[in-house]
Motif scaffolding. Structure first.
Motif, short mmCIF file in Angstrom:
data_model
loop_
_atom_site.label_atom_id
_atom_site.label_comp_id
_atom_site.label_asym_id
_atom_site.label_seq_id
_atom_site.Cartn_x
_atom_site.Cartn_y
_atom_site.Cartn_z
N ALA A 290 -6.67 -17.25 -17.98
CA ALA A 290 -5.85 -16.34 -17.19
C ALA A 290 -5.23 -17.03 -15.98
O ALA A 290 -4.09 -16.73 -15.60
CB ALA A 290 -6.69 -15.14 -16.73
N ARG A 291 -5.98 -17.97 -15.38
CA ARG A 291 -5.51 -18.65 -14.17
C ARG A 291 -5.80 -20.14 -14.27
O ARG A 291 -6.68 -20.67 -13.59
CB ARG A 291 -6.18 -18.05 -12.93
N THR B 118 -9.08 -22.56 -4.59
CA THR B 118 -8.40 -22.61 -5.88
C THR B 118 -8.75 -21.38 -6.69
O THR B 118 -9.93 -21.04 -6.85
CB THR B 118 -8.81 -23.88 -6.65
N ALA B 119 -7.74 -20.70 -7.24
CA ALA B 119 -7.98 -19.47 -7.99
C ALA B 119 -8.63 -19.73 -9.35
O ALA B 119 -9.33 -18.87 -9.88
CB ALA B 119 -6.66 -18.73 -8.19
N THR B 120 -8.40 -20.92 -9.91
CA THR B 120 -9.02 -21.25 -11.20
C THR B 120 -10.54 -21.30 -11.04
O THR B 120 -11.04 -22.02 -10.18
CB THR B 120 -8.52 -22.62 -11.70
N GLY C 121 -12.19 -19.09 -6.92
CA GLY C 121 -12.06 -18.31 -8.15
C GLY C 121 -13.40 -18.07 -8.83
O GLY C 121 -13.66 -16.97 -9.32
N GLY D 287 -11.50 -16.95 -17.61
CA GLY D 287 -10.84 -17.05 -16.32
C GLY D 287 -9.84 -18.18 -16.25
O GLY D 287 -8.76 -18.03 -15.66
N THR E 203 -14.98 -23.41 -6.64
CA THR E 203 -13.68 -22.84 -6.26
C THR E 203 -13.87 -21.39 -5.81
O THR E 203 -14.85 -20.73 -6.17
CB THR E 203 -12.69 -22.89 -7.44
N SER F 266 -5.11 -24.81 -19.27
CA SER F 266 -5.01 -23.90 -20.40
C SER F 266 -4.76 -24.68 -21.67
O SER F 266 -4.23 -25.78 -21.65
CB SER F 266 -3.87 -22.89 -20.19
N THR G 235 -2.98 -25.89 -12.12
CA THR G 235 -1.68 -26.52 -12.30
C THR G 235 -1.85 -28.03 -12.49
O THR G 235 -2.44 -28.68 -11.63
CB THR G 235 -0.77 -26.27 -11.09
#
Length: 304
Positions: free
Chosen positions: A252-253, A110-112, A132, A249, A130, A274, A256
């Motif tokens: 930015a990401r 996961t990028a988050t 990320g 972070g 993650t 977010s 979802t």
């Protein structure tokens, strides 16, 4: 850099842990009292017993399988010491310092940037990060985050969260029972309990109050994990720096939103979505700036 001994400037961390533990106990007591009050108002113990059996059964199963459900939701894979030597070494060191068994280590693709701990007790626990967060943090900051997660396991916060969720669920089930009784006309004389309009009012206020208390318990446990995690690592500034990076972070990401991810979000070290939501009092996570300020204060207090 690893700390060999706990600085005396961090002794106040134990006080913070005790204070947050007391606050958690008080909030759980208030939540229990609210359930008894609602149950009595709705007319006797039968509905209360039914609600208790249903809620504790559902949340008991959720608690027992919490580890599997959370890891599956984040598509996490277990990694070995050969696959992730740095990550394993940090977790092993911190688990030893916390005097608890080594939890299993997972990585979520996961990028988050985020991390969480799960499992019903220290012997059945897992720590997940993650990809990320691995890309974002340096080793010292990652160690601060993992100290926080190890603390959640040692403090049995998954159990506390499950108890709070079970109690909150009881209120919703009681309201549903009362609504069915009003709709189909069972439950005794008109004077034996609340009327239809009162039940509608209770349906709005009861779950709202329970949700607020449950969120407050979650925030209290995050503060406690910050303080005890800083004690384990001996480096509160590292966690403070990590939280600042993670907040940027996530902005930015962000993760979802999805039905699977929502329950896991409360376990994470920071809100993975977010925005700040409706109001801070509904949040399961404390304000990041306040957490950072508390951690920096732990590090800057003069030695006695």
């Amino acid at each position: 850099m690893s700390a060999v001994s706990l600085p005396t400037s961090l002794e106040d961390g134990s006080v913070q842990v005790l204070r947050n533990g007391f606050k958690t106990a008080v909030l759980l007591g208030v939540l229990s009292a609210l359930i008894l009050l609602v149950g009595q108002w709705l007319g006797g113990t039968t509905g209360l017993v039914v609600a208790a059996v249903i809620a504790l059964g559902i949340n008991g199963v959720s608690y027992f399988y919490s580890e599997r459900l959370a890891l599956r939701a984040m598509r996490a894979e277990q990694v070995t010491a050969a696959q992730a030597p740095r990550l394993h070494a940090i977790v092993a060191e911190l688990a030893e310092r916390a005097q608890m068994p080594m939890p299993r280590v997972y990585v979520s693709p996961t990028a988050t940037p985020n991390a969480f701990a799960t499992g019903r007790n220290p012997r059945h626990a897992a720590v997940c990060v993650t990809t990320g967060i691995l890309e974002l943090l340096d080793e010292r900051e990652l160690r601060g985050v993992l100290g926080h997660e190890i603390s959640h396991v040692r403090n049995r916060d998954i159990l506390i969260a499950s108890v709070a969720a079970g109690l909150a669920s009881m209120i919703m089930i009681l309201v549903n029972i009362a609504q069915l009784g009003a709709l189909f006309g069972f439950g005794g004389d008109e004077d034996s309990g609340p009327g239809f309009l009162e039940i509608i009012l209770l349906a709005l206020i009861g779950p709202l109050a329970a949700g607020l208390i449950q969120a407050a318990i979650s925030r209290s446990r995050e503060y406690a994990a910050d303080a005890s995690g800083a004690e384990i690592t001996g480096d509160p500034k590292a966690l403070a720096a990590a939280l600042a990076k993670i907040e940027r972070g996530v902005a930015a990401r962000p993760l979802t939103p999805s039905p699977d991810a929502a329950p896991v979000s409360a376990l994470m070290i920071a809100n993975p979505f977010s925005g700040r939501g409706l109001m801070q009092m509904f949040s399961t996570h404390p304000d990041t700036a306040d957490r950072i300020a508390r951690l920096r204060a732990m590090a800057t207090r003069p030695h006695p």
